[in-house]
Scaffold this motif. Structure first.
Motif, short mmCIF file in Angstrom:
data_model
loop_
_atom_site.label_atom_id
_atom_site.label_comp_id
_atom_site.label_asym_id
_atom_site.label_seq_id
_atom_site.Cartn_x
_atom_site.Cartn_y
_atom_site.Cartn_z
N GLN A 24 0.84 -1.20 0.00
CA GLN A 24 0.00 0.00 0.00
C GLN A 24 0.87 1.26 0.00
N GLU A 27 2.35 1.71 -3.50
CA GLU A 27 1.33 2.18 -4.44
C GLU A 27 1.00 3.65 -4.20
N ALA A 28 0.86 4.06 -2.96
CA ALA A 28 0.58 5.46 -2.66
C ALA A 28 1.74 6.35 -3.10
N THR A 29 2.96 5.90 -2.89
CA THR A 29 4.14 6.66 -3.31
C THR A 29 4.18 6.77 -4.83
N ARG A 30 3.91 5.69 -5.52
CA ARG A 30 3.90 5.69 -6.99
C ARG A 30 2.87 6.70 -7.51
N GLN A 31 1.67 6.68 -6.95
CA GLN A 31 0.64 7.61 -7.39
C GLN A 31 1.05 9.05 -7.11
N TYR A 32 1.63 9.30 -5.94
CA TYR A 32 2.07 10.66 -5.59
C TYR A 32 3.15 11.14 -6.56
N PHE A 34 3.82 10.04 -9.62
CA PHE A 34 3.30 10.22 -10.98
C PHE A 34 2.51 11.51 -11.11
N GLU A 35 1.87 11.95 -10.03
CA GLU A 35 1.18 13.24 -10.07
C GLU A 35 2.18 14.39 -10.15
#
Length: 52
Positions: A24, A27-32, A34-35
């Motif tokens: 988790q 995944e949260a780091t990846r989304q952050y 990529f933003e």
């Protein structure tokens, strides 16, 4: 004997929880990140245009 089985079961549950938390977090780091990537690309483009 039963206590050892309970401890092993508890340890396995803890390991699964740790693995899930790590997934988790990743995944949260990846989304952050990529933003942030499009914003950084825009900033880089503006900087290049100003230098010319």
């Amino acid at each position: 004997m039963r206590g050892m089985e309970e401890n092993q079961s508890h340890e396995e549950d803890n390991e699964e929880m740790i693995k899930m938390n790590i997934k988790q977090f990743i995944e949260a780091t990846r989304q952050y990140l990529f933003e942030l990537a499009p914003a950084q690309a825009t900033l880089a483009t503006v900087t290049i245009c100003k230098d010319r």
